[in-house]
Design an enzyme around this catalytic site. Structure first.
Site, PDB file in Angstrom:
ATOM      1  N   THR A  82       0.882  -1.179   0.000  1.00  0.00           N
ATOM      2  CA  THR A  82       0.000   0.000   0.000  1.00  0.00           C
ATOM      3  C   THR A  82       0.917   1.226   0.000  1.00  0.00           C
ATOM      4  O   THR A  82       1.299   1.711   1.068  1.00  0.00           O
ATOM      5  CB  THR A  82      -0.912   0.026   1.250  1.00  0.00           C
ATOM      6  OG1 THR A  82      -0.231  -0.631   2.322  1.00  0.00           O
ATOM      7  CG2 THR A  82      -2.227  -0.650   1.018  1.00  0.00           C
ATOM      8  N   VAL A 150       5.897  -9.268  11.716  1.00  0.00           N
ATOM      9  CA  VAL A 150       7.232  -9.887  11.757  1.00  0.00           C
ATOM     10  C   VAL A 150       8.339  -8.851  11.588  1.00  0.00           C
ATOM     11  O   VAL A 150       8.170  -7.852  10.908  1.00  0.00           O
ATOM     12  CB  VAL A 150       7.397 -10.968  10.667  1.00  0.00           C
ATOM     13  CG1 VAL A 150       6.480 -12.137  10.956  1.00  0.00           C
ATOM     14  CG2 VAL A 150       7.131 -10.407   9.277  1.00  0.00           C
ATOM     15  N   LYS A 201      -2.609  -2.486  13.688  1.00  0.00           N
ATOM     16  CA  LYS A 201      -1.345  -2.510  12.941  1.00  0.00           C
ATOM     17  C   LYS A 201      -0.726  -1.111  12.900  1.00  0.00           C
ATOM     18  O   LYS A 201       0.464  -0.918  13.162  1.00  0.00           O
ATOM     19  CB  LYS A 201      -1.615  -3.006  11.517  1.00  0.00           C
ATOM     20  CG  LYS A 201      -0.454  -2.863  10.571  1.00  0.00           C
ATOM     21  CD  LYS A 201       0.629  -3.843  10.901  1.00  0.00           C
ATOM     22  CE  LYS A 201       1.904  -3.554  10.166  1.00  0.00           C
ATOM     23  NZ  LYS A 201       2.984  -4.429  10.538  1.00  0.00           N
ATOM     24  N   HIS A 239      14.745   3.192  36.382  1.00  0.00           N
ATOM     25  CA  HIS A 239      13.456   3.426  37.039  1.00  0.00           C
ATOM     26  C   HIS A 239      12.529   2.261  36.671  1.00  0.00           C
ATOM     27  O   HIS A 239      12.500   1.861  35.497  1.00  0.00           O
ATOM     28  CB  HIS A 239      12.880   4.765  36.552  1.00  0.00           C
ATOM     29  CG  HIS A 239      11.621   5.169  37.253  1.00  0.00           C
ATOM     30  ND1 HIS A 239      10.419   4.509  37.067  1.00  0.00           N
ATOM     31  CD2 HIS A 239      11.371   6.162  38.125  1.00  0.00           C
ATOM     32  CE1 HIS A 239       9.482   5.079  37.807  1.00  0.00           C
ATOM     33  NE2 HIS A 239      10.044   6.094  38.466  1.00  0.00           N
ATOM     34  N   ARG A 241       9.469   2.004  36.008  1.00  0.00           N
ATOM     35  CA  ARG A 241       8.404   2.218  35.020  1.00  0.00           C
ATOM     36  C   ARG A 241       8.855   3.075  33.842  1.00  0.00           C
ATOM     37  O   ARG A 241       8.041   3.655  33.146  1.00  0.00           O
ATOM     38  CB  ARG A 241       7.190   2.854  35.705  1.00  0.00           C
ATOM     39  CG  ARG A 241       6.373   1.860  36.524  1.00  0.00           C
ATOM     40  CD  ARG A 241       5.304   2.496  37.360  1.00  0.00           C
ATOM     41  NE  ARG A 241       5.851   3.388  38.381  1.00  0.00           N
ATOM     42  CZ  ARG A 241       6.404   2.964  39.520  1.00  0.00           C
ATOM     43  NH1 ARG A 241       6.492   1.668  39.767  1.00  0.00           N
ATOM     44  NH2 ARG A 241       6.901   3.819  40.389  1.00  0.00           N
ATOM     45  N   GLY A 252      14.206   4.148   9.625  1.00  0.00           N
ATOM     46  CA  GLY A 252      14.102   3.654   8.245  1.00  0.00           C
ATOM     47  C   GLY A 252      13.223   2.430   8.132  1.00  0.00           C
ATOM     48  O   GLY A 252      12.478   2.094   9.042  1.00  0.00           O
ATOM     49  N   CYS A 255       8.119   0.334   7.298  1.00  0.00           N
ATOM     50  CA  CYS A 255       6.978   0.117   8.176  1.00  0.00           C
ATOM     51  C   CYS A 255       6.838   1.273   9.149  1.00  0.00           C
ATOM     52  O   CYS A 255       5.899   2.047   9.077  1.00  0.00           O
ATOM     53  CB  CYS A 255       7.177  -1.197   8.914  1.00  0.00           C
ATOM     54  SG  CYS A 255       7.536  -2.518   7.764  1.00  0.00           S
ATOM     55  N   PHE A 316      19.417  -0.056   7.084  1.00  0.00           N
ATOM     56  CA  PHE A 316      18.469   0.783   7.842  1.00  0.00           C
ATOM     57  C   PHE A 316      18.434   0.453   9.323  1.00  0.00           C
ATOM     58  O   PHE A 316      17.902   1.214  10.122  1.00  0.00           O
ATOM     59  CB  PHE A 316      17.072   0.767   7.192  1.00  0.00           C
ATOM     60  CG  PHE A 316      16.148  -0.337   7.603  1.00  0.00           C
ATOM     61  CD1 PHE A 316      15.389  -0.233   8.758  1.00  0.00           C
ATOM     62  CD2 PHE A 316      16.006  -1.474   6.825  1.00  0.00           C
ATOM     63  CE1 PHE A 316      14.512  -1.249   9.136  1.00  0.00           C
ATOM     64  CE2 PHE A 316      15.128  -2.486   7.185  1.00  0.00           C
ATOM     65  CZ  PHE A 316      14.390  -2.377   8.353  1.00  0.00           C
ATOM     66  N   ARG A 324      17.008  -0.543   2.013  1.00  0.00           N
ATOM     67  CA  ARG A 324      15.823   0.190   1.570  1.00  0.00           C
ATOM     68  C   ARG A 324      15.371   1.201   2.631  1.00  0.00           C
ATOM     69  O   ARG A 324      15.334   0.901   3.797  1.00  0.00           O
ATOM     70  CB  ARG A 324      14.684  -0.791   1.270  1.00  0.00           C
ATOM     71  CG  ARG A 324      15.039  -1.771   0.158  1.00  0.00           C
ATOM     72  CD  ARG A 324      14.053  -2.908   0.097  1.00  0.00           C
ATOM     73  NE  ARG A 324      13.920  -3.558   1.384  1.00  0.00           N
ATOM     74  CZ  ARG A 324      12.853  -4.222   1.776  1.00  0.00           C
ATOM     75  NH1 ARG A 324      11.820  -4.290   1.011  1.00  0.00           N
ATOM     76  NH2 ARG A 324      12.813  -4.781   2.952  1.00  0.00           N
TER      77      ARG A 324
HETATM   78  N1  SAJ Z   1      15.320   2.270  15.736  1.00  0.00           N
HETATM   79  C1  SAJ Z   1      15.907   3.263  16.500  1.00  0.00           C
HETATM   80  N2  SAJ Z   1      15.954   3.088  17.868  1.00  0.00           N
HETATM   81  C2  SAJ Z   1      15.441   1.988  18.462  1.00  0.00           C
HETATM   82  C3  SAJ Z   1      14.834   0.979  17.680  1.00  0.00           C
HETATM   83  C4  SAJ Z   1      14.778   1.154  16.311  1.00  0.00           C
HETATM   84  O1  SAJ Z   1      16.385   4.282  15.997  1.00  0.00           O
HETATM   85  O2  SAJ Z   1      15.557   1.901  19.708  1.00  0.00           O
HETATM   86  C5  SAJ Z   1      15.267   2.442  14.259  1.00  0.00           C
HETATM   87  C6  SAJ Z   1      16.019   1.359  13.486  1.00  0.00           C
HETATM   88  O3  SAJ Z   1      17.390   1.637  13.405  1.00  0.00           O
HETATM   89  C7  SAJ Z   1      15.321   1.406  12.143  1.00  0.00           C
HETATM   90  C8  SAJ Z   1      13.871   1.759  12.511  1.00  0.00           C
HETATM   91  O4  SAJ Z   1      13.934   2.275  13.832  1.00  0.00           O
HETATM   92  O5  SAJ Z   1      15.851   2.431  11.316  1.00  0.00           O
HETATM   93  C9  SAJ Z   1      12.899   0.608  12.465  1.00  0.00           C
HETATM   94  O6  SAJ Z   1      13.472  -0.578  12.980  1.00  0.00           O
HETATM   95  P1  SAJ Z   1      12.691  -1.582  13.935  1.00  0.00           P
HETATM   96  O7  SAJ Z   1      13.603  -2.684  14.294  1.00  0.00           O
HETATM   97  O8  SAJ Z   1      12.100  -0.839  15.073  1.00  0.00           O
HETATM   98  O9  SAJ Z   1      11.441  -2.089  13.073  1.00  0.00           O
HETATM   99  P2  SAJ Z   1      11.214  -2.668  11.569  1.00  0.00           P
HETATM  100  O10 SAJ Z   1      10.834  -1.540  10.666  1.00  0.00           O
HETATM  101  O11 SAJ Z   1      12.313  -3.557  11.129  1.00  0.00           O
HETATM  102  O12 SAJ Z   1       9.901  -3.597  11.825  1.00  0.00           O
HETATM  103  C10 SAJ Z   1       8.734  -3.001  12.400  1.00  0.00           C
HETATM  104  C11 SAJ Z   1       8.299  -3.843  13.612  1.00  0.00           C
HETATM  105  N3  SAJ Z   1       7.260  -3.121  14.354  1.00  0.00           N
HETATM  106  C12 SAJ Z   1       7.365  -2.915  15.701  1.00  0.00           C
HETATM  107  O13 SAJ Z   1       8.313  -3.268  16.348  1.00  0.00           O
HETATM  108  C13 SAJ Z   1       6.207  -2.220  16.338  1.00  0.00           C
HETATM  109  C14 SAJ Z   1       7.772  -5.202  13.130  1.00  0.00           C
HETATM  110  O14 SAJ Z   1       7.266  -5.950  14.209  1.00  0.00           O
HETATM  111  C15 SAJ Z   1       6.672  -4.993  12.069  1.00  0.00           C
HETATM  112  O15 SAJ Z   1       6.180  -6.233  11.561  1.00  0.00           O
HETATM  113  C16 SAJ Z   1       7.284  -4.236  10.913  1.00  0.00           C
HETATM  114  O16 SAJ Z   1       7.714  -2.956  11.407  1.00  0.00           O
HETATM  115  C17 SAJ Z   1       6.216  -4.084   9.829  1.00  0.00           C
HETATM  116  O17 SAJ Z   1       6.271  -4.847   8.834  1.00  0.00           O
HETATM  117  O18 SAJ Z   1       5.262  -3.317  10.023  1.00  0.00           O
END
Ligand code: SAJ
Length: 401
Positions: A82, A150, A201, A239, A241, A252, A255, A316, A324
């Site tokens: 999408t 995932v 989602k 902490h 909480r 990046g 998602c 990423f 990507r």
């Molecule tokens: N990132 C940070 N700091 C963090 C964690 C991540 O800067 O503490 C950055 C990463 O470097 C990266 C981006 O965030 O650039 C995203 O990475 P990620 O590992 O958080 O997530 P994705 O995009 O690989 O996968 C996410 C996941 N969603 C959640 O954790 C809520 C995955 O479970 C989903 O299935 C996926 O999106 C999706 O397909 O929607």
């Protein structure tokens, strides 16, 4: 049980493979003939560790075959992208096109599942399209929205073990969809309605984006205040909480950096924090690039020569080879553009080829005057701290604990 997966991309193909290993006879449909041809040869066209061996197994066993047109099945899964149209407005035309391809094949008792990330209300809209074309099926077939969750790089484990949200257009549909996923999901299946599942989602990824934005905002404040952000977060997280995520050089992937716009686009006045988080995370990449460019200018002013700059990481996120929508890549492009004659060495130990010539990361680290860590790869964490270099540690390579 026969299932027809419409879309053999990053989610559709792995799910089709896993279903085919668990007693489902799978037809995988993709409009791209190259994807179909590769899949039938047992070659994976996506990047996912361990998946190609499984593909070969199901192709050889004859439980998965790829096609360019859908075939009659018991279950149809819509797993197409999408994308956006215009200014971050979600475009559901691929979902609609895939649903329309399935319509002539649908029969009584069939189940149609949408997995594609979709704006709230998409399943209801697709239901109307189906019953307008096939009014005789109203009340006689099942429909559900079942998002995936995932993590790229860990798909094999998470497809099977994660809990899933199953959003039926009615209770019978949710139960029918749950029975389908039970073929290969060991996690719990939580039944709800389709609208809540669609929103769930979007909420999951927006929540993570907001939390990362908080960490990135702290990193900007700490930079000005002269406080080590990694030490600060480590201590604050003691902490009971508080659980702050880690700052980085931006967000990046397709998602977390994308899905929040599905909410901000449909609910612009209500989604204030979600929209600001997107801005902060985008700004963080721009800020990192500026930091590197300023370090180049300062070095030349102080040393009377052009520096050698090492940019460490293109993926990423850590320990994957997926470039990507990578903020690191945007930063590299920007620095290359404004490098003021400095020699720039780009390092990505997880890939062999990219748009940029790649340098060996250990040699580049040795040679560089300025080193910017853009992705927190495992290999980089083995490097020793060097007082004789300007080190811009955007992803906490040298953090303690
Ligand atoms: N990132 C940070 N700091 C963090 C964690 C991540 O800067 O503490 C950055 C990463 O470097 C990266 C981006 O965030 O650039 C995203 O990475 P990620 O590992 O958080 O997530 P994705 O995009 O690989 O996968 C996410 C996941 N969603 C959640 O954790 C809520 C995955 O479970 C989903 O299935 C996926 O999106 C999706 O397909 O929607």
């Amino acid at each position: 049980m026969r299932a027809c997966f419409m879309g053999l991309g990053y989610i559709g193909l792995p799910t089709a493979i896993i279903a085919a290993r668990h007693g489902v006879q799978v037809a995988g449909v993709d409009i791209n003939p190259d994807v179909v041809e590769m899949t039938n040869r047992g070659k994976l066209h996506i990047i996912e560790p361990g998946m190609e061996e499984m593909l070969q197994e199901v192709v050889e066993a004859g439980t998965l075959r790829a096609l360019t047109e859908p075939v009659e099945s018991d279950v149809y899964l819509i797993v197409v992208p999408t994308p956006f149209k215009g200014n971050h407005e979600p475009d559901v035309s691929y979902v609609e096109a895939a649903v329309r391809m399935a319509i002539p094949l649908l029969k009584e008792d069939d189940l149609l599942i949408i997995e594609s990330t979709s704006p709230v209300g998409t399943t209801d809209a697709m239901k109307e399209i189906i019953f307008e074309e096939r009014p005789e099926l109203e009340g006689r077939m099942y429909m559900a929205y079942c998002p995936e969750r995932v993590l790229p790089g860990n798909v094999i484990h998470e497809l099977v073990n994660n809990d899933r949200v199953i959003g039926g257009i009615d209770t019978a549909s949710a139960e029918k969809a749950a029975a389908f996923y039970r073929h290969f999901v060991k996690g719990e299946l939580h039944m709800t309605d389709s609208k809540t599942a669609e929103m769930c989602k979007l909420t999951e990824n927006s929540s993570r984006d907001v939390q990362i934005a908080f960490a990135n905002e702290l990193s900007l404040i700490c930079d000005k205040a002269g406080v080590n952000v990694w030490e600060l977060i480590r201590l604050a997280n003691k902490h009971p909480r508080v659980n702050i995520l880690q700052p980085g050089c931006g967000v990046g992937g397709h998602c977390i950096a994308v899905d929040p716009y599905f909410l901000t686009s449909d609910f612009p006045f209500e989604s204030q924090i979600i929209s600001k988080a997107r801005e902060i995370n985008n700004y963080k990449s721009f800020w990192c690039a500026e930091k590197v460019i300023n370090a180049i200018l300062r070095f030349e002013r102080d040393h009377g020569r052009k520096p050698v700059v090492a940019l460490m990481g293109l993926a990423f996120k850590p320990d994957i080879d997926d470039l990507r929508e990578s903020p690191a890549r945007h930063i590299v492009e920007k620095v290359m553009h404004h490098r003021e004659g400095a020699e720039v060495l780009v390092c990505e130990p997880n890939v062999k080829k990219s748009d940029f010539p790649l340098a060996d990361y250990a040699e580049a680290y040795e040679k560089a005057d300025i080193v910017a860590f853009l992705t927190g790869h495992r290999q980089f964490k083995e490097l020793p701290w060097r007082d004789d270099k300007v080190i811009l540690d955007f992803c906490g390579i040298f953090r303690k604990g």
